[in-house]
Design a protein around this motif. Structure first.
Motif, PDB file in Angstrom:
ATOM      1  N   ARG A 195      29.912  35.689  46.019  1.00 58.71           N
ATOM      2  CA  ARG A 195      29.143  36.628  46.845  1.00 58.71           C
ATOM      3  C   ARG A 195      30.071  37.579  47.590  1.00 58.71           C
ATOM      4  NH1 ARG A 195      24.958  32.579  50.030  1.00 58.71           N
ATOM      5  NH2 ARG A 195      23.665  31.931  48.248  1.00 58.71           N
ATOM      6  N   THR A 196      31.145  37.025  48.133  1.00 61.50           N
ATOM      7  CA  THR A 196      32.079  37.821  48.926  1.00 61.50           C
ATOM      8  C   THR A 196      32.732  38.909  48.098  1.00 61.50           C
ATOM      9  OG1 THR A 196      32.543  35.988  50.434  1.00 61.50           O
ATOM     10  CG2 THR A 196      34.217  37.713  50.273  1.00 61.50           C
ATOM     11  N   ILE A 197      33.201  38.549  46.913  1.00 60.94           N
ATOM     12  CA  ILE A 197      33.860  39.530  46.043  1.00 60.94           C
ATOM     13  C   ILE A 197      32.918  40.688  45.730  1.00 60.94           C
ATOM     14  CG2 ILE A 197      34.720  39.869  43.687  1.00 60.94           C
ATOM     15  CD1 ILE A 197      36.011  37.052  43.971  1.00 60.94           C
ATOM     16  N   GLU A 198      31.655  40.367  45.513  1.00 62.52           N
ATOM     17  CA  GLU A 198      30.696  41.425  45.208  1.00 62.52           C
ATOM     18  C   GLU A 198      30.351  42.258  46.443  1.00 62.52           C
ATOM     19  OE1 GLU A 198      28.542  39.316  41.362  1.00 62.52           O
ATOM     20  OE2 GLU A 198      27.407  39.543  43.224  1.00 62.52           O
ATOM     21  N   LYS A 199      30.522  41.696  47.621  1.00 55.95           N
ATOM     22  CA  LYS A 199      30.268  42.451  48.853  1.00 55.95           C
ATOM     23  C   LYS A 199      31.372  43.464  49.138  1.00 55.95           C
ATOM     24  CE  LYS A 199      27.466  39.225  51.598  1.00 55.95           C
ATOM     25  NZ  LYS A 199      26.431  40.165  52.068  1.00 55.95           N
ATOM     26  N   VAL A 200      32.613  43.096  48.835  1.00 55.28           N
ATOM     27  CA  VAL A 200      33.745  43.929  49.270  1.00 55.28           C
ATOM     28  C   VAL A 200      34.381  44.728  48.136  1.00 55.28           C
ATOM     29  CG1 VAL A 200      34.247  42.303  51.134  1.00 55.28           C
ATOM     30  CG2 VAL A 200      35.497  42.117  48.964  1.00 55.28           C
ATOM     31  N   SER A 201      33.934  44.532  46.905  1.00 51.61           N
ATOM     32  CA  SER A 201      34.521  45.239  45.778  1.00 51.61           C
ATOM     33  C   SER A 201      33.421  45.635  44.796  1.00 51.61           C
ATOM     34  CB  SER A 201      35.555  44.345  45.074  1.00 51.61           C
ATOM     35  OG  SER A 201      34.917  43.416  44.205  1.00 51.61           O
ATOM     36  N   PRO A 202      33.759  46.472  43.820  1.00 46.24           N
ATOM     37  CA  PRO A 202      32.750  46.874  42.833  1.00 46.24           C
ATOM     38  C   PRO A 202      32.610  45.885  41.686  1.00 46.24           C
ATOM     39  CG  PRO A 202      34.777  48.095  42.462  1.00 46.24           C
ATOM     40  CD  PRO A 202      35.000  47.275  43.697  1.00 46.24           C
ATOM     41  N   ARG A 203      33.262  44.734  41.780  1.00 48.10           N
ATOM     42  CA  ARG A 203      33.287  43.781  40.666  1.00 48.10           C
ATOM     43  C   ARG A 203      32.107  42.822  40.681  1.00 48.10           C
ATOM     44  NH1 ARG A 203      36.360  47.146  38.795  1.00 48.10           N
ATOM     45  NH2 ARG A 203      38.535  47.207  39.408  1.00 48.10           N
ATOM     46  N   LYS A 204      31.677  42.414  39.485  1.00 45.91           N
ATOM     47  CA  LYS A 204      30.746  41.303  39.345  1.00 45.91           C
ATOM     48  C   LYS A 204      31.568  40.020  39.263  1.00 45.91           C
ATOM     49  CE  LYS A 204      27.063  43.757  36.887  1.00 45.91           C
ATOM     50  NZ  LYS A 204      26.236  43.786  35.637  1.00 45.91           N
ATOM     51  N   ALA A 205      31.099  38.983  39.904  1.00 44.78           N
ATOM     52  CA  ALA A 205      31.858  37.735  39.973  1.00 44.78           C
ATOM     53  C   ALA A 205      31.105  36.611  39.282  1.00 44.78           C
ATOM     54  CB  ALA A 205      32.133  37.371  41.427  1.00 44.78           C
ATOM     55  N   PHE A 206      31.848  35.838  38.492  1.00 41.92           N
ATOM     56  CA  PHE A 206      31.288  34.718  37.748  1.00 41.92           C
ATOM     57  C   PHE A 206      32.110  33.465  38.025  1.00 41.92           C
ATOM     58  CE2 PHE A 206      30.262  38.628  35.594  1.00 41.92           C
ATOM     59  CZ  PHE A 206      28.918  38.490  35.319  1.00 41.92           C
ATOM     60  N   ILE A 207      31.500  32.307  37.796  1.00 42.28           N
ATOM     61  CA  ILE A 207      32.159  31.034  38.103  1.00 42.28           C
ATOM     62  C   ILE A 207      32.499  30.294  36.820  1.00 42.28           C
ATOM     63  CG2 ILE A 207      31.899  28.780  39.220  1.00 42.28           C
ATOM     64  CD1 ILE A 207      29.915  30.143  41.165  1.00 42.28           C
ATOM     65  N   LYS A 208      33.755  29.893  36.716  1.00 40.54           N
ATOM     66  CA  LYS A 208      34.182  28.988  35.646  1.00 40.54           C
ATOM     67  C   LYS A 208      34.279  27.603  36.273  1.00 40.54           C
ATOM     68  CE  LYS A 208      38.039  27.878  32.523  1.00 40.54           C
ATOM     69  NZ  LYS A 208      38.521  26.642  33.188  1.00 40.54           N
ATOM     70  N   LYS A 249      38.143  41.978  55.954  1.00 41.92           N
ATOM     71  CA  LYS A 249      36.785  41.989  55.418  1.00 41.92           C
ATOM     72  C   LYS A 249      36.531  40.774  54.530  1.00 41.92           C
ATOM     73  CE  LYS A 249      35.692  46.935  55.522  1.00 41.92           C
ATOM     74  NZ  LYS A 249      35.358  48.133  54.704  1.00 41.92           N
ATOM     75  N   LEU A 250      37.506  40.455  53.692  1.00 38.75           N
ATOM     76  CA  LEU A 250      37.385  39.279  52.826  1.00 38.75           C
ATOM     77  C   LEU A 250      37.258  38.008  53.645  1.00 38.75           C
ATOM     78  CD1 LEU A 250      39.929  39.726  49.877  1.00 38.75           C
ATOM     79  CD2 LEU A 250      37.522  39.094  49.656  1.00 38.75           C
ATOM     80  N   THR A 251      38.111  37.888  54.644  1.00 36.30           N
ATOM     81  CA  THR A 251      38.091  36.683  55.486  1.00 36.30           C
ATOM     82  C   THR A 251      36.741  36.511  56.163  1.00 36.30           C
ATOM     83  OG1 THR A 251      40.481  36.823  55.904  1.00 36.30           O
ATOM     84  CG2 THR A 251      39.172  35.527  57.447  1.00 36.30           C
ATOM     85  N   ALA A 252      36.281  37.567  56.813  1.00 33.08           N
ATOM     86  CA  ALA A 252      35.020  37.488  57.547  1.00 33.08           C
ATOM     87  C   ALA A 252      33.846  37.227  56.610  1.00 33.08           C
ATOM     88  CB  ALA A 252      34.793  38.776  58.330  1.00 33.08           C
ATOM     89  N   ALA A 253      33.810  37.932  55.481  1.00 34.28           N
ATOM     90  CA  ALA A 253      32.687  37.775  54.554  1.00 34.28           C
ATOM     91  C   ALA A 253      32.664  36.386  53.940  1.00 34.28           C
ATOM     92  CB  ALA A 253      32.754  38.834  53.459  1.00 34.28           C
ATOM     93  N   PHE A 254      33.833  35.880  53.550  1.00 32.24           N
ATOM     94  CA  PHE A 254      33.855  34.541  52.952  1.00 32.24           C
ATOM     95  C   PHE A 254      33.427  33.484  53.960  1.00 32.24           C
ATOM     96  CE2 PHE A 254      36.021  30.482  52.278  1.00 32.24           C
ATOM     97  CZ  PHE A 254      35.421  30.114  51.072  1.00 32.24           C
ATOM     98  N   LEU A 255      33.971  33.536  55.158  1.00 28.66           N
ATOM     99  CA  LEU A 255      33.615  32.535  56.167  1.00 28.66           C
ATOM    100  C   LEU A 255      32.113  32.582  56.478  1.00 28.66           C
ATOM    101  CD1 LEU A 255      36.658  32.836  58.600  1.00 28.66           C
ATOM    102  CD2 LEU A 255      36.202  31.014  56.955  1.00 28.66           C
ATOM    103  N   ASN A 256      31.559  33.789  56.577  1.00 23.30           N
ATOM    104  CA  ASN A 256      30.124  33.904  56.856  1.00 23.30           C
ATOM    105  C   ASN A 256      29.287  33.326  55.720  1.00 23.30           C
ATOM    106  OD1 ASN A 256      30.606  35.157  59.305  1.00 23.30           O
ATOM    107  ND2 ASN A 256      30.398  37.233  58.487  1.00 23.30           N
ATOM    108  N   GLU A 257      29.653  33.657  54.487  1.00 20.26           N
ATOM    109  CA  GLU A 257      28.881  33.178  53.335  1.00 20.26           C
ATOM    110  C   GLU A 257      29.025  31.666  53.174  1.00 20.26           C
ATOM    111  OE1 GLU A 257      26.738  34.712  51.536  1.00 20.26           O
ATOM    112  OE2 GLU A 257      27.083  36.734  52.282  1.00 20.26           O
TER     113      GLU A 257
END
Length: 255
Positions: free
Chosen positions: A84-97, A166-174
Motif C-alpha cells: 500500500r505504501t509503495i503505491e501511495k508514494v510512487s507510481p508503481r504497482k506493488a505485488f507480494i511474493k 514519506k515512506l516512513t510515515a506511510a508505512f507506519l500508518n498502514e
C-alpha cells in the motif's frame, strides 16, 4: 501505538539495535530508521544490501497482546502495508511474493524480516522485531552481482527529496491500522489479491530436496497452498519458493 523514532546516518543493523533495546525493556513502538546498514540482514541469515542514500531501512519493537498463534500474521500484515505504501508514494504497482517480498516491475523492491523472542519455555512471547528494507533508487554503481537480476527500486533515477520521511510515515500508518486490529485477519484477502504466485509453477525445498509444484491459493492463515507433480496438495507455512521468470506474465500484471 506510541512511537519513539531513532534516526541513524549509519548503523550495523536496525533489527539488532531494536532487539538489543527490546531485551533491555524498550516498549512497543520504539523504531530505528537508518540511511545505511553495514550488516543488514534478510531472511535465512542472508545479507540485506543496504547502501547509503538509496534505501529506507526501518525496524520496530512490537509487544503483541494477542495470542502467539497470530504472530505469523505480522509478516503478512507488513507485506500488505508495504505494498500500500509503495503505491501511495510512487507510481508503481506493488505485488507480494510469498511470504515477505514486495515486487514492482518484475523486481524485488522491498523485503521484510520479523524475528520473535520467546521465553526459555517457549510459552510466552517476549517481543517481535519487525524490519523492512525498501530500495528507493538503484545504487550509483548498480546492484551487486549477487542480486542484480532480481533487485529493483520504486524509483528509477530521481526520487522526491522527502521520500524517506514519506515512506516512513506511510508505512507506519498502514501497518498500525492492520496490526492494531489483529486478531482481525480480513486483510488476508488483500494479501491474496496482491500475490502474483497463484497459478504459477514454483520450486521449494523440502527435506533437502527440490520440489516442483503449482500454486493454488493463499489460505486464510497466509499459508501457500500448492499441488506437487504427484498431484498432492501441500500447505507451506514457512520457507521460500522460487518462480521461473515469465516476462509476459509480469508485463500483464504491471499494465
Amino acid at each position: 501505538m506510541e512511537r519513539k523514532i531513532y534516526k541513524f546516518d549509519a548503523i550495523t543493523s536496525t533489527n539488532e539495535f531494536c532487539k538489543d533495546n527490546a531485551k533491555a525493556g524498550a516498549p512497543e513502538g520504539m523504531i530505528a530508521v537508518a540511511d545505511m546498514q553495514t550488516m543488514g540482514r534478510g531472511r535465512m541469515g542472508r545479507v540485506f544490501e543496504s547502501p547509503r542514500g538509496t534505501g529506507l531501512y526501518l525496524s520496530m519493537v512490537l509487544r503483541p497482546k494477542f495470542g502467539k498463534e497470530f504472530i505469523p500474521y505480522i509478516t503478512t500484515a507488513a507485506a500488505v502495508a508495504a505494498a500500500r505504501t509503495i503505491e501511495k508514494v510512487s507510481p508503481r504497482k506493488a505485488f507480494i511474493k510469498w511470504v515477505n517480498d514486495i515486487y514492482v516491475d518484475n523486481k524485488k523492491a522491498a523485503g521484510i524480516l520479523a524475528e520473535s523472542s520467546f521465553s526459555d519455555t517457549d510459552e510466552n512471547l517476549n517481543f517481535v522485531i519487525l524490519g523492512i528494507g525498501v530500495n528507493i533508487l538503484p545504487p550509483k554503481n548498480g546492484f551487486s552481482d549477487n542480486i542484480k537480476d532480481i533487485a529493483g527500486s520504486i524509483f528509477k533515477k530521481i526520487a522526491p527529496s522527502d521520500i524517506k520521511d514519506k515512506l516512513t510515515a506511510a508505512f507506519l500508518n498502514e501497518f498500525e491500522k492492520i496490526y492494531e486490529a489483529l486478531p482481525d485477519i480480513s486483510f488476508i484477502k488483500e494479501y491474496r489479491e496482491r500475490s502474483f504466485l497463484i497459478g504459477k509453477e514454483i520450486t521449494f525445498i523440502k527435506n533437502e530436496a527440490e520440489i516442483c509444484a503449482t500454486v493454488l491459493d493463499v489460505d486464510e492463515k497466509g499459508a501457500l497452498v500448492v499441488k506437487n507433480t504427484e498431484g498432492e496438495t501441500v500447505t507451506l507455512t514457512t520457507g521460500e519458493v522460487n518462480i521461473k521468470k515469465d516476462e509476459k506474465f509480469f508485463k500483464a500484471i504491471n499494465e
